[in-house]
Structures are given as C-alpha cells and as structure tokens.
Design an enzyme around this catalytic site. Structure first.
Site, PDB file in Angstrom:
ATOM      1  CE  LYS A  18      34.002  22.580  30.094  1.00  0.00           C
ATOM      2  NZ  LYS A  18      34.952  23.699  29.861  1.00  0.00           N
ATOM      3  CD  GLU A  60      25.975  20.915  32.371  1.00  0.00           C
ATOM      4  OE1 GLU A  60      25.399  19.821  32.310  1.00  0.00           O
ATOM      5  OE2 GLU A  60      27.210  21.031  32.553  1.00  0.00           O
ATOM      6  CB  SER A 107      42.210  23.995  30.978  1.00  0.00           C
ATOM      7  OG  SER A 107      41.954  25.375  30.848  1.00  0.00           O
TER       8      SER A 107
HETATM    9  C1  LIG Z   1      35.151  24.734  30.723  1.00  0.00           C
HETATM   10  C2  LIG Z   1      36.562  25.163  30.787  1.00  0.00           C
HETATM   11  C3  LIG Z   1      37.174  25.505  32.008  1.00  0.00           C
HETATM   12  C4  LIG Z   1      36.439  25.552  33.315  1.00  0.00           C
HETATM   13  O1  LIG Z   1      35.879  24.346  33.724  1.00  0.00           O
HETATM   14  P1  LIG Z   1      36.504  23.437  34.866  1.00  0.00           P
HETATM   15  O2  LIG Z   1      35.471  22.387  35.086  1.00  0.00           O
HETATM   16  O3  LIG Z   1      36.728  24.294  36.073  1.00  0.00           O
HETATM   17  O4  LIG Z   1      37.785  22.886  34.348  1.00  0.00           O
HETATM   18  C5  LIG Z   1      38.526  25.830  32.007  1.00  0.00           C
HETATM   19  N1  LIG Z   1      39.244  25.847  30.851  1.00  0.00           N
HETATM   20  C6  LIG Z   1      38.685  25.535  29.674  1.00  0.00           C
HETATM   21  C7  LIG Z   1      39.524  25.572  28.445  1.00  0.00           C
HETATM   22  C8  LIG Z   1      37.328  25.188  29.585  1.00  0.00           C
HETATM   23  O5  LIG Z   1      36.802  24.883  28.390  1.00  0.00           O
END
Ligand SMILES: *Cc1c(COP(=O)(O)O)cnc(C)c1O
Length: 393
Positions: free
Chosen positions: A89, A111, A377
């Site tokens: 993010k 948000e 992610s």
């Molecule tokens: C917020 C988050 C997501 C989901 O958000 P996307 O905008 O779909 O990427 C996925 N993985 C992690 C680790 C997150 O913090």
C-alpha cells in the site's frame, strides 16, 4: 483490445466518475493534472528515490523452491511484504503524497478498513510533514487496535465513522463528506484501485512498479520477462493492478485474481465481489457490486478485513467480464491453511489477505515448466492473533 483505462476514464463499461456536484472541482483538477505531474522528471526522480531509499525497493522476486516442489511448478514470490510498513500500500501513498504536494494541498484525508491503508497514509504524512485525518469505522477501530495505535504514534488523527455498518464503506462515505467540505486545501488519498476516475488509473500506475520490477527480475533469472501466470488477491484491486499492469495487454501472460469467498460463495457470508456482484455504482465508480435485488449494498464478509469490500475496482470488473483474468474464490478455511503452509514451507508468514492467493495451488494445477509469479502483498504480523485463535497455537 486494451485493458487499460480509456481517455474517458472507463475500462470497457466500468469506471467513470459518478460524483456529487460539490466534488467536481477536486476530481476535475486531479484528472487534468495527474498524468502531467506524473510525467515530470522531478516528480519521477523524487518518487523513484523514495521507493528505493525509504520503501526499500526493488523488492525481491524470490524463487520458492520448497513451495514449487510441493505444487510441481515453478513459483516465484514478489515480496511486497518486505516494503516499509509491511505491504504494497505504501507504493501508492508515496505517489499520492507527492501528488498532493504538487497540487498545493496541505491537509490529507484517507479512509481505512483494517487500518493498513491508514498506517501507510499516516506514514507518508509524517514523512512530508502534512496534517493527516483517517476515517475508520467504529467497529474497525475496536477490532484493529494495534493499527489505530500506529496511526496515532505517527501523528494522525483517527476519526470514527459511526453510521451504517460502522466499517470501511461508512469510513469512505465520511471521507468523501469531509472532502466536499474542504475542497481547497485537502487531498483525499484513496487506498485501492477504486473510486471515481482518475483514482483507479492513478493508483494502478503508482503500483505498476511491481510488474515493472517483475519483468526485469524474471528476465535476469529465466531469460524471459513474461511469466505464464501472475496471481494476486483482490480486495479493491491495487496489488493485483500493480502486479498485472505491464502484462495487461500481453495475453501470453495468464492473470489470476483471487477473491475472498468468506464462509463460501453461496453462504451469504462472502466477499467474492466479481462472482456475486452486479453492475452498480459505489464510491463514484461504475463497477461490480454486491447488492440486493433493489440495489441495496450487501455487507461483505471475510476473515480478512482487507478483502471485505462490497465492490471491486473497475479495471478488475472489466477483467472479469471480458474473461481476461480468471477469478478464483477462496474460503476463510482455505486461506488460513495456505497461510500456515506458506509459513512452514518457506518461513514467510503472510497477511491473511495474501494467504488467499496461495490457496489456489491446492485446487488449480499448473504445468511443471510454467512460471507462476504470486504477489506476496503483505506480511502477517498484524494477523497473528487471528492465526493463533484459528489454529489454537
Ligand atoms: C489492503 C491489502 C490487500 C487488499 O487490497 P488491494 O487493493 O486489493 O490490494 C491485500 N493484501 C494486503 C497485505 C493488504 O494490506
């Protein structure tokens, strides 16, 4: 055919900017400026420099030997969990804070649901010395206390959203209301590839560094810059958009989007937005949205707070409808098991959101010589209590 946004802000039939009149000046300013600002050489230099020295990019593209042996194909992990703040993010919040500064804004709103985007925003506001207000549902504030504490430590004000279900959708409504009331000095940092045009495209471009790196990193080890598949979990869609971005129009590369099925797609407790969604408008964009017959938004459910958004970004709605990407629903139980498997096979504890992406290997088989890149992610430290309760560790 291109799967990128067109000049009207649409991905096929999805996207656009369905906004209240009062927001028009802000959105229009951003729409007119974002590409110009992003292409300026001093913007690029500052963005790249911060990604390198502050975020820690490039993140590794790691060949997962034990995981590959288990699932009999070649699997690489793109290590976004190693970014500063523990997830992808921050790529977007770094980009947007620089954008806000170029637009002359001094006050930042955001948000947050689980708090991850709130933390990433509070982090870059501290870095830039800008005021930061994060809207968060009252219920989320109670269940995500460590992230609330982080935001406060970083100097942000966390304002509770007390309407509706008191979760992410309501926090987003409050942020939009704030922006309407403070159009002059405020920039709204949206945390995923959602919202009115140009947000989905702007966020996807900031996140596209992920697929840019995958290409040259893969080329260095495999002699090709095109994997056979790229896999990512999808909440609003930003990590997936970043991991797909440079492969969108290269149809040799299969795109796999993993959605949170919660207790199961047909149980009424799910967040598999594409599969369950119908066309509708949420937070300024036409997309696929979980709703009742008369158009009331259905509450999504997932064990992972980062995936329980009732909509999905317009790029993903288009990838789903055109079948450019394959969408696979994964239940809570499947994701939790995958999180444990990944931890014990590779020594990497993933966020529960991320664990969804790894669960597909249990049901989908790949060829032994396929190259599969999974977007890892985020890291799982924030989810340890959920893992511990679930597995009674
Ligand atoms: C917020 C988050 C997501 C989901 O958000 P996307 O905008 O779909 O990427 C996925 N993985 C992690 C680790 C997150 O913090």
């Amino acid at each position: 055919m291109s799967y990128h946004v067109n000049d009207k802000g649409y991905y096929g039939q999805f996207g656009g900017a369905f906004i209240p009149e009062m927001l028009y000046p802000n959105i229009e300013e951003l729409r007119q400026q974002y590409l110009k600002i992003m292409s300026e050489s001093d913007f690029k230099a500052e963005f790249d420099q911060l990604l390198k020295h502050y975020v820690g990019r490039p993140t590794p593209l790691y060949f997962a030997k034990r995981f590959s042996e288990k699932y009999k194909t070649k699997i690489y992990f793109k290590r976004e969990d190693l970014c500063h703040t523990g997830a992808h993010k921050v790529n977007n919040t770094i980009g947007q804070i620089l954008m806000a500064k170029r637009l002359g804004k001094t006050r930042i709103i955001a948000e947050t649901g689980a708090g991850q985007h709130g933390v990433a925003t509070a982090t870059v506001c501290a870095l830039a010395g800008l005021e930061c207000i994060v809207y968060m549902g009252e219920i989320d504030i109670a269940r995500q206390a460590p992230n609330v504490a982080r935001m406060k430590m970083l100097g942000a004000e966390v304002r509770p959203a007390t309407s509706g279900s008191k979760t992410l959708k309501d926090a987003t409504n409050e942020a939009i209301r704030d922006w309407i009331n403070n159009p002059e000095n405020t920039h709204y940092i949206i945390g995923s590839a959602v919202g009115p045009h140009p947000y989905p495209d702007m966020v996807s471009r900031f996140q596209s560094v992920v697929s840019d790196e995958i290409k040259w990193q893969l080329n260095a080890v495999e002699g090709t810059s095109s994997p056979d598949y790229v896999v990512a979990c999808v909440g609003g869609g930003s990590n997936a958009a970043g991991a797909y971005y440079h492969f969108l129009d290269d149809e040799r590369v299969g795109l796999i989007a993993v959605e949170a099925a919660g207790k199961g797609v047909d149980t009424g407790q799910s967040a598999a937005t594409s599969i369950l969604g119908k066309e509708g408008i949420i937070h300024g964009s036409k997309t696929l949205l979980m709703q009742t017959k008369d158009g009331q938004i259905t509450e999504p459910y997932s064990i992972s707070a980062g995936l329980d958004y009732p909509g999905v970004g317009p790029m993903h709605a288009h990838l789903y409808t055109t079948k450019r990407a394959q969408f696979i629903p994964v239940t809570d139980d499947e994701a939790m098991t995958a999180g444990l498997t990944l931890s014990q096979l590779e020594g990497i504890i993933p966020a529960i959101e991320t664990a969804h992406a790894f669960a597909i290997f249990e049901t989908k088989t790949f060829n032994p010589d396929d190259i599969v890149v999974v977007c890892l992610s985020g890291r799982g430290d924030k989810d340890l209590n959920t893992y511990i309760d679930y597995f009674k560790l």
